[in-house]
Design a protein around this motif. Structure first.
Motif, PDB file in Angstrom:
ATOM      1  N   ARG A  56       0.849  -1.192   0.000  1.00 16.90           N
ATOM      2  CA  ARG A  56       0.000   0.000   0.000  1.00 16.90           C
ATOM      3  C   ARG A  56       0.883   1.240   0.000  1.00 16.90           C
ATOM      4  O   ARG A  56       1.631   1.470   0.943  1.00 16.90           O
ATOM      5  CB  ARG A  56      -0.917  -0.036   1.213  1.00 16.90           C
ATOM      6  N   THR A  57       0.795   2.040  -1.073  1.00 18.89           N
ATOM      7  CA  THR A  57       1.695   3.173  -1.229  1.00 18.89           C
ATOM      8  C   THR A  57       0.954   4.409  -1.719  1.00 18.89           C
ATOM      9  O   THR A  57      -0.192   4.343  -2.141  1.00 18.89           O
ATOM     10  CB  THR A  57       2.810   2.860  -2.251  1.00 18.89           C
ATOM     11  N   THR A  58       1.680   5.529  -1.688  1.00 20.93           N
ATOM     12  CA  THR A  58       1.193   6.808  -2.185  1.00 20.93           C
ATOM     13  C   THR A  58       2.229   7.380  -3.136  1.00 20.93           C
ATOM     14  O   THR A  58       3.423   7.330  -2.851  1.00 20.93           O
ATOM     15  CB  THR A  58       0.977   7.792  -1.022  1.00 20.93           C
ATOM     16  N   LYS A  59       1.785   7.924  -4.260  1.00 18.02           N
ATOM     17  CA  LYS A  59       2.686   8.608  -5.181  1.00 18.02           C
ATOM     18  C   LYS A  59       2.564  10.102  -4.969  1.00 18.02           C
ATOM     19  O   LYS A  59       1.462  10.632  -4.827  1.00 18.02           O
ATOM     20  CB  LYS A  59       2.324   8.294  -6.633  1.00 18.02           C
ATOM     21  N   ILE A  60       3.707  10.766  -4.993  1.00 16.36           N
ATOM     22  CA  ILE A  60       3.756  12.223  -4.921  1.00 16.36           C
ATOM     23  C   ILE A  60       4.129  12.723  -6.309  1.00 16.36           C
ATOM     24  O   ILE A  60       5.207  12.432  -6.805  1.00 16.36           O
ATOM     25  CB  ILE A  60       4.796  12.706  -3.896  1.00 16.36           C
ATOM     26  N   HIS A  61       3.233  13.463  -6.953  1.00 17.59           N
ATOM     27  CA  HIS A  61       3.491  14.052  -8.256  1.00 17.59           C
ATOM     28  C   HIS A  61       3.850  15.517  -8.029  1.00 17.59           C
ATOM     29  O   HIS A  61       3.112  16.241  -7.364  1.00 17.59           O
ATOM     30  CB  HIS A  61       2.264  13.954  -9.156  1.00 17.59           C
ATOM     31  N   VAL A  62       4.998  15.941  -8.550  1.00 15.37           N
ATOM     32  CA  VAL A  62       5.516  17.280  -8.278  1.00 15.37           C
ATOM     33  C   VAL A  62       5.787  18.009  -9.582  1.00 15.37           C
ATOM     34  O   VAL A  62       6.349  17.445 -10.511  1.00 15.37           O
ATOM     35  CB  VAL A  62       6.841  17.190  -7.473  1.00 15.37           C
ATOM     36  N   PHE A  73       1.767  20.126  -6.038  1.00 12.02           N
ATOM     37  CA  PHE A  73       1.774  18.717  -5.650  1.00 12.02           C
ATOM     38  C   PHE A  73       0.421  18.094  -5.964  1.00 12.02           C
ATOM     39  O   PHE A  73      -0.597  18.757  -5.903  1.00 12.02           O
ATOM     40  CB  PHE A  73       1.991  18.543  -4.145  1.00 12.02           C
ATOM     41  N   ARG A  74       0.449  16.821  -6.226  1.00 11.24           N
ATOM     42  CA  ARG A  74      -0.755  15.990  -6.299  1.00 11.24           C
ATOM     43  C   ARG A  74      -0.411  14.660  -5.678  1.00 11.24           C
ATOM     44  O   ARG A  74       0.672  14.117  -5.912  1.00 11.24           O
ATOM     45  CB  ARG A  74      -1.204  15.747  -7.736  1.00 11.24           C
ATOM     46  N   LEU A  75      -1.338  14.118  -4.910  1.00 13.01           N
ATOM     47  CA  LEU A  75      -1.163  12.798  -4.311  1.00 13.01           C
ATOM     48  C   LEU A  75      -2.121  11.824  -4.967  1.00 13.01           C
ATOM     49  O   LEU A  75      -3.287  12.153  -5.192  1.00 13.01           O
ATOM     50  CB  LEU A  75      -1.468  12.843  -2.811  1.00 13.01           C
ATOM     51  N   THR A  76      -1.621  10.639  -5.281  1.00 12.58           N
ATOM     52  CA  THR A  76      -2.476   9.570  -5.798  1.00 12.58           C
ATOM     53  C   THR A  76      -2.048   8.266  -5.150  1.00 12.58           C
ATOM     54  O   THR A  76      -0.989   8.182  -4.525  1.00 12.58           O
ATOM     55  CB  THR A  76      -2.353   9.418  -7.334  1.00 12.58           C
ATOM     56  N   GLY A  77      -2.872   7.278  -5.308  1.00  9.14           N
ATOM     57  CA  GLY A  77      -2.519   5.952  -4.834  1.00  9.14           C
ATOM     58  C   GLY A  77      -1.388   5.370  -5.666  1.00  9.14           C
ATOM     59  O   GLY A  77      -1.141   5.802  -6.797  1.00  9.14           O
ATOM     60  N   GLY A  78      -0.688   4.392  -5.124  1.00  6.45           N
ATOM     61  CA  GLY A  78       0.444   3.802  -5.811  1.00  6.45           C
ATOM     62  C   GLY A  78       0.080   3.058  -7.077  1.00  6.45           C
ATOM     63  O   GLY A  78       0.939   2.788  -7.908  1.00  6.45           O
ATOM     64  N   ASN A  79      -1.179   2.732  -7.244  1.00  2.00           N
ATOM     65  CA  ASN A  79      -1.609   1.991  -8.432  1.00  2.00           C
ATOM     66  C   ASN A  79      -2.112   2.896  -9.554  1.00  2.00           C
ATOM     67  O   ASN A  79      -2.514   2.415 -10.605  1.00  2.00           O
ATOM     68  CB  ASN A  79      -2.711   0.999  -8.063  1.00  2.00           C
ATOM     69  N   ILE A  80      -2.088   4.198  -9.385  1.00  2.00           N
ATOM     70  CA  ILE A  80      -2.587   5.150 -10.376  1.00  2.00           C
ATOM     71  C   ILE A  80      -1.449   5.550 -11.318  1.00  2.00           C
ATOM     72  O   ILE A  80      -0.343   5.835 -10.870  1.00  2.00           O
ATOM     73  CB  ILE A  80      -3.162   6.409  -9.686  1.00  2.00           C
ATOM     74  N   ALA A  87      -2.314  16.772 -16.342  1.00  3.52           N
ATOM     75  CA  ALA A  87      -3.078  17.966 -16.740  1.00  3.52           C
ATOM     76  C   ALA A  87      -3.523  18.758 -15.517  1.00  3.52           C
ATOM     77  O   ALA A  87      -3.541  19.997 -15.549  1.00  3.52           O
ATOM     78  CB  ALA A  87      -4.284  17.554 -17.574  1.00  3.52           C
ATOM     79  N   LEU A  88      -3.852  18.073 -14.435  1.00  7.21           N
ATOM     80  CA  LEU A  88      -4.254  18.768 -13.207  1.00  7.21           C
ATOM     81  C   LEU A  88      -3.096  19.557 -12.607  1.00  7.21           C
ATOM     82  O   LEU A  88      -3.295  20.647 -12.069  1.00  7.21           O
ATOM     83  CB  LEU A  88      -4.781  17.757 -12.189  1.00  7.21           C
ATOM     84  N   LEU A  89      -1.895  19.018 -12.680  1.00  7.23           N
ATOM     85  CA  LEU A  89      -0.728  19.747 -12.180  1.00  7.23           C
ATOM     86  C   LEU A  89      -0.443  20.989 -13.012  1.00  7.23           C
ATOM     87  O   LEU A  89      -0.075  22.029 -12.484  1.00  7.23           O
ATOM     88  CB  LEU A  89       0.504  18.843 -12.192  1.00  7.23           C
ATOM     89  N   LEU A  90      -0.635  20.872 -14.316  1.00  7.47           N
ATOM     90  CA  LEU A  90      -0.302  21.977 -15.207  1.00  7.47           C
ATOM     91  C   LEU A  90      -1.330  23.094 -15.211  1.00  7.47           C
ATOM     92  O   LEU A  90      -0.995  24.236 -15.534  1.00  7.47           O
ATOM     93  CB  LEU A  90      -0.129  21.454 -16.630  1.00  7.47           C
ATOM     94  N   GLU A  91      -2.571  22.795 -14.854  1.00  4.23           N
ATOM     95  CA  GLU A  91      -3.617  23.817 -14.981  1.00  4.23           C
ATOM     96  C   GLU A  91      -3.419  24.998 -14.035  1.00  4.23           C
ATOM     97  O   GLU A  91      -3.816  26.106 -14.354  1.00  4.23           O
ATOM     98  CB  GLU A  91      -4.996  23.204 -14.784  1.00  4.23           C
ATOM     99  N   GLY A  92      -2.787  24.794 -12.906  1.00  2.00           N
ATOM    100  CA  GLY A  92      -2.588  25.895 -11.973  1.00  2.00           C
ATOM    101  C   GLY A  92      -1.292  26.655 -12.180  1.00  2.00           C
ATOM    102  O   GLY A  92      -1.063  27.681 -11.555  1.00  2.00           O
ATOM    103  N   ALA A  93      -0.426  26.173 -13.064  1.00  2.00           N
ATOM    104  CA  ALA A  93       0.876  26.808 -13.274  1.00  2.00           C
ATOM    105  C   ALA A  93       0.886  27.607 -14.572  1.00  2.00           C
ATOM    106  O   ALA A  93       0.128  27.321 -15.504  1.00  2.00           O
ATOM    107  CB  ALA A  93       1.968  25.740 -13.320  1.00  2.00           C
ATOM    108  N   ALA A  94       1.752  28.593 -14.622  1.00  2.00           N
ATOM    109  CA  ALA A  94       1.903  29.385 -15.841  1.00  2.00           C
ATOM    110  C   ALA A  94       2.607  28.551 -16.898  1.00  2.00           C
ATOM    111  O   ALA A  94       3.369  27.630 -16.590  1.00  2.00           O
ATOM    112  CB  ALA A  94       2.723  30.639 -15.544  1.00  2.00           C
ATOM    113  N   ALA A  95       2.367  28.864 -18.157  1.00  2.00           N
ATOM    114  CA  ALA A  95       3.002  28.137 -19.250  1.00  2.00           C
ATOM    115  C   ALA A  95       4.498  28.408 -19.248  1.00  2.00           C
ATOM    116  O   ALA A  95       4.948  29.511 -18.967  1.00  2.00           O
ATOM    117  CB  ALA A  95       2.392  28.563 -20.583  1.00  2.00           C
ATOM    118  N   SER A  96       5.262  27.377 -19.537  1.00  2.00           N
ATOM    119  CA  SER A  96       6.718  27.508 -19.576  1.00  2.00           C
ATOM    120  C   SER A  96       7.210  27.175 -20.978  1.00  2.00           C
ATOM    121  O   SER A  96       6.454  26.708 -21.833  1.00  2.00           O
ATOM    122  CB  SER A  96       7.355  26.557 -18.560  1.00  2.00           C
TER     123      SER A  96
END
Length: 185
Positions: A56-62, A73-80, A87-96
């Protein structure tokens, strides 16, 4: 006092062995099978805990900037899969100008999103990809900045082991560690 009611009629042939196809069955449901519910603990669904090969794990997407400072940051289960939260991470950030990611982020819909934002994707092609996209291996060497950031965050035992049951508490600890390491001068 309440008058007694006969209950024998409710339990007609209960517990008796029945060998004919037309006999009454004591079971509530006709077919014998496991219950139809999910096989996870109660309250686990929204807590970013998933079962993977390691348990049972958690992934940290940064999402980080070029200096290695975490922006989102976004947290998901280890099986995701990793691509599900890109896309969820990118929607809140400015375009690079560039976005560097590993093969887990190689998907047509993410590349189309990056094109609409005016961002060049530096993502290696998967081995099973039919349409090959151009790839800059020199710029991809900067991916080690992401790995250094993840390793630095996991120097903290609470982040590396996740003893928190609730995802909001774990995310709060992650934000606190990030503020201490990168944003407090």
């Amino acid at each position: 006092m309440e008058q007694a009611r006969p209950v024998a009629g409710y339990f007609h042939r209960a517990g008796k062995l029945c060998r004919t196809a037309q006999c009454d069955d004591d079971r509530q449901h006709r077919s014998a099978r496991a219950p139809g519910g999910e096989r996870r603990k109660r309250g686990e669904r929204g807590q970013a805990i998933g079962r993977s090969r390691g348990g049972r794990t958690t992934k940290i997407h940064v999402l980080i900037d070029q200096a290695g400072r975490p922006l989102a940051f976004r947290l998901t289960g280890g099986n995701i899969a990793d691509i599900t939260v890109a896309a969820l991470l990118l929607e809140g950030a400015a375009a690079s100008a560039w976005l560097i990611g590993d093969k887990g982020y190689d998907a047509d819909h993410l590349r189309a999103l990056l094109d609409r934002r005016g961002t060049i994707a530096v993502i290696p092609n998967k081995s099973n990809r039919k349409r090959i996209f151009p790839f800059d291996p020199e710029r991809y060497k900067w991916r080690n900045v992401i790995e250094h950031t993840n390793c630095r965050l996991k120097d903290f035992r609470a982040i590396a082991t996740r003893y928190d049951k609730l995802a909001r508490n774990f995310l709060a600890g992650l934000c606190l560690v990030t503020a201490l390491l990168y944003w407090c001068d």
